[in-house]
Write an enzyme that holds these catalytic residues in place. Structure first.
Site, PDB file in Angstrom:
ATOM      1  N   ARG A 148      46.580  29.969  36.386  1.00 38.96           N
ATOM      2  CA  ARG A 148      46.662  28.996  37.477  1.00 38.96           C
ATOM      3  C   ARG A 148      47.846  28.062  37.217  1.00 38.96           C
ATOM      4  O   ARG A 148      48.264  27.886  36.073  1.00 38.96           O
ATOM      5  CB  ARG A 148      45.380  28.168  37.557  1.00 38.96           C
ATOM      6  CG  ARG A 148      44.105  28.977  37.770  1.00 38.96           C
ATOM      7  CD  ARG A 148      42.887  28.068  37.771  1.00 38.96           C
ATOM      8  NE  ARG A 148      41.645  28.791  38.021  1.00 38.96           N
ATOM      9  CZ  ARG A 148      40.834  29.259  37.086  1.00 38.96           C
ATOM     10  NH1 ARG A 148      41.160  29.092  35.799  1.00 38.96           N
ATOM     11  NH2 ARG A 148      39.728  29.897  37.392  1.00 38.96           N
ATOM     12  N   LYS A 172      39.537  25.588  34.140  1.00 41.19           N
ATOM     13  CA  LYS A 172      38.680  24.612  34.798  1.00 41.19           C
ATOM     14  C   LYS A 172      37.564  24.169  33.856  1.00 41.19           C
ATOM     15  O   LYS A 172      37.000  24.970  33.129  1.00 41.19           O
ATOM     16  CB  LYS A 172      38.077  25.210  36.071  1.00 41.19           C
ATOM     17  CG  LYS A 172      39.108  25.471  37.166  1.00 41.19           C
ATOM     18  CD  LYS A 172      38.442  26.033  38.413  1.00 41.19           C
ATOM     19  CE  LYS A 172      39.450  26.221  39.537  1.00 41.19           C
ATOM     20  NZ  LYS A 172      38.825  26.750  40.769  1.00 41.19           N
ATOM     21  N   HIS A 244      49.843  30.480  43.168  1.00 38.84           N
ATOM     22  CA  HIS A 244      48.603  31.263  43.153  1.00 38.84           C
ATOM     23  C   HIS A 244      48.836  32.698  43.623  1.00 38.84           C
ATOM     24  O   HIS A 244      48.060  33.598  43.269  1.00 38.84           O
ATOM     25  CB  HIS A 244      47.557  30.579  44.035  1.00 38.84           C
ATOM     26  CG  HIS A 244      46.181  30.615  43.450  1.00 38.84           C
ATOM     27  ND1 HIS A 244      45.841  29.949  42.288  1.00 38.84           N
ATOM     28  CD2 HIS A 244      45.049  31.256  43.853  1.00 38.84           C
ATOM     29  CE1 HIS A 244      44.564  30.169  42.012  1.00 38.84           C
ATOM     30  NE2 HIS A 244      44.065  30.954  42.938  1.00 38.84           N
ATOM     31  N   ARG A 247      49.183  34.903  40.728  1.00 39.53           N
ATOM     32  CA  ARG A 247      47.877  35.165  40.096  1.00 39.53           C
ATOM     33  C   ARG A 247      47.143  36.263  40.859  1.00 39.53           C
ATOM     34  O   ARG A 247      46.575  37.175  40.247  1.00 39.53           O
ATOM     35  CB  ARG A 247      47.073  33.860  40.086  1.00 39.53           C
ATOM     36  CG  ARG A 247      45.662  33.944  39.509  1.00 39.53           C
ATOM     37  CD  ARG A 247      45.122  32.519  39.387  1.00 39.53           C
ATOM     38  NE  ARG A 247      43.690  32.455  39.260  1.00 39.53           N
ATOM     39  CZ  ARG A 247      43.025  32.538  38.101  1.00 39.53           C
ATOM     40  NH1 ARG A 247      43.695  32.753  36.986  1.00 39.53           N
ATOM     41  NH2 ARG A 247      41.717  32.437  38.066  1.00 39.53           N
ATOM     42  N   HIS A 270      37.340  33.725  35.511  1.00 38.92           N
ATOM     43  CA  HIS A 270      36.304  33.550  36.525  1.00 38.92           C
ATOM     44  C   HIS A 270      34.935  33.515  35.854  1.00 38.92           C
ATOM     45  O   HIS A 270      34.608  34.397  35.063  1.00 38.92           O
ATOM     46  CB  HIS A 270      36.329  34.699  37.535  1.00 38.92           C
ATOM     47  CG  HIS A 270      37.486  34.635  38.480  1.00 38.92           C
ATOM     48  ND1 HIS A 270      37.919  35.733  39.197  1.00 38.92           N
ATOM     49  CD2 HIS A 270      38.309  33.610  38.832  1.00 38.92           C
ATOM     50  CE1 HIS A 270      38.952  35.375  39.949  1.00 38.92           C
ATOM     51  NE2 HIS A 270      39.204  34.105  39.743  1.00 38.92           N
ATOM     52  N   TYR A 279      39.036  41.060  44.915  1.00 41.35           N
ATOM     53  CA  TYR A 279      40.177  41.955  44.761  1.00 41.35           C
ATOM     54  C   TYR A 279      39.817  43.400  45.076  1.00 41.35           C
ATOM     55  O   TYR A 279      40.703  44.212  45.335  1.00 41.35           O
ATOM     56  CB  TYR A 279      40.759  41.837  43.345  1.00 41.35           C
ATOM     57  CG  TYR A 279      41.322  40.462  43.099  1.00 41.35           C
ATOM     58  CD1 TYR A 279      42.547  40.093  43.646  1.00 41.35           C
ATOM     59  CD2 TYR A 279      40.616  39.525  42.362  1.00 41.35           C
ATOM     60  CE1 TYR A 279      43.050  38.823  43.462  1.00 41.35           C
ATOM     61  CE2 TYR A 279      41.117  38.253  42.170  1.00 41.35           C
ATOM     62  CZ  TYR A 279      42.330  37.899  42.724  1.00 41.35           C
ATOM     63  OH  TYR A 279      42.825  36.642  42.554  1.00 41.35           O
TER      64      TYR A 279
END
Length: 298
Positions: A148, A172, A244, A247, A270, A279
């Site tokens: 990110r 995150k 992004h 990514r 994730h 995806y």
């Protein structure tokens, strides 16, 4: 209880207990501020404790005139989180958004770049300037590691484990993961680090930050967006892209070339595999190949 006190307490909760980034906290806060603006504009005097579902319904009806369903869904989700916090802290006994449904938005497929488009963007970088070597290393890292933009600008020299072919990424909620890095990615980072960065007047506090601006300070998210936007204009790319996009392209190209979805999940950081599964909708062409290759009745 006043709105400013409730909002401040909520922000502290998001930061300390949920470990969210400043950007995420700002997004949640903005949803509440939109509700406050609606109350002020319509001269509705109420507190976070007293506001009821009818007022909230009026607010959602008003915003539906100006924002798309996806934005509506995000605002509703943000407000639900805020009022759930108030219920959790016993300020309220109910959530006024509990029975309010978010609009159906469908599933937006991530934008991606082709390998040729990525090569064209990197080739358009002016390598005659010190910033050029840095920008090449940045794009190679965005695409080569799938990080990110916030992870990129916070990447430290001490996070580079090149002998083991990994970098340590802080994502995150300050969750850390190790992401593999290719030889070509290492090559361009080392070129920048050893030949460009060493000549900068690095400011105090930024000694370990990898990517710096010409003044020796940490790059901002906005600067990364600007670099990419200018390159897109330079090659006359018609797609609207951002950091992004690299990514998304990283994950999509891995999947198309046969990578395991669980491995992609780990590399992207994730928490849930369902986030990565988006995806699977980008390009299904490889699925027939998998069936033909591995099914016993092929």
């Amino acid at each position: 209880m006043k709105w400013n006190i409730a909002l401040n307490d909520y922000q502290n909760y998001l930061k300390i207990e949920r470990g969210l980034s400043e950007n995420s906290i700002s997004s949640y806060s903005l949803d509440i501020q939109k509700l406050l603006l609606f109350l002020e504009t319509n001269k509705i005097v109420t507190s976070p404790i007293q506001i009821d579902k009818h007022i909230v319904q009026q607010f959602i009806y008003e915003i539906s005139k100006d924002v798309n369903p996806r934005s509506q869904a995000r605002i509703i989700s943000g407000l639900k989180s805020f009022f759930n916090y108030l219920v959790f802290e016993d300020y309220r006994i109910d959530n006024p958004l509990e029975l309010i449904e978010s609009p159906k938005t469908g599933r937006k497929l991530p934008d991606t770049l082709s390998e040729d488009e990525i090569n064209d963007l990197i080739a358009a970088i002016n390598l005659s300037t010190p910033e050029g070597e840095r920008n090449r290393a940045i794009l190679e890292t965005l695409y080569g590691c799938g990080v990110r933009v916030s992870e990129l600008i916070n990447l430290k020299i001490s996070d580079l484990f090149f002998e083991e072919d990994f970098i340590k990424v802080t994502g995150k909620g300050d969750k850390q993961r190790f992401v593999p890095i290719s030889d070509i990615n290492k090559k361009y980072i080392n070129l920048y680090k050893n030949e460009i960065r060493v000549h900068l007047n690095i400011q105090k506090g930024f000694e370990d930050i990898l990517f710096l601006n010409r003044r020796g300070r940490q790059l901002t998210r906005a600067m990364i967006f600007t670099i990419i936007k200018q390159l897109a204009i330079k090659i006359d790319l018609k797609k609207t892209i951002s950091p992004h996009t690299f990514r998304h392209s990283f994950a999509t190209h891995l999947l198309e070339n046969g990578a395991d979805l669980r491995a992609i999940q780990q590399m992207l950081g994730h928490e849930s595999i369902t986030t990565t599964e988006v995806y699977m909708h980008v390009d299904r062409s490889h699925l027939a190949q998998v069936l033909n290759e591995f099914h016993p009745r092929k």
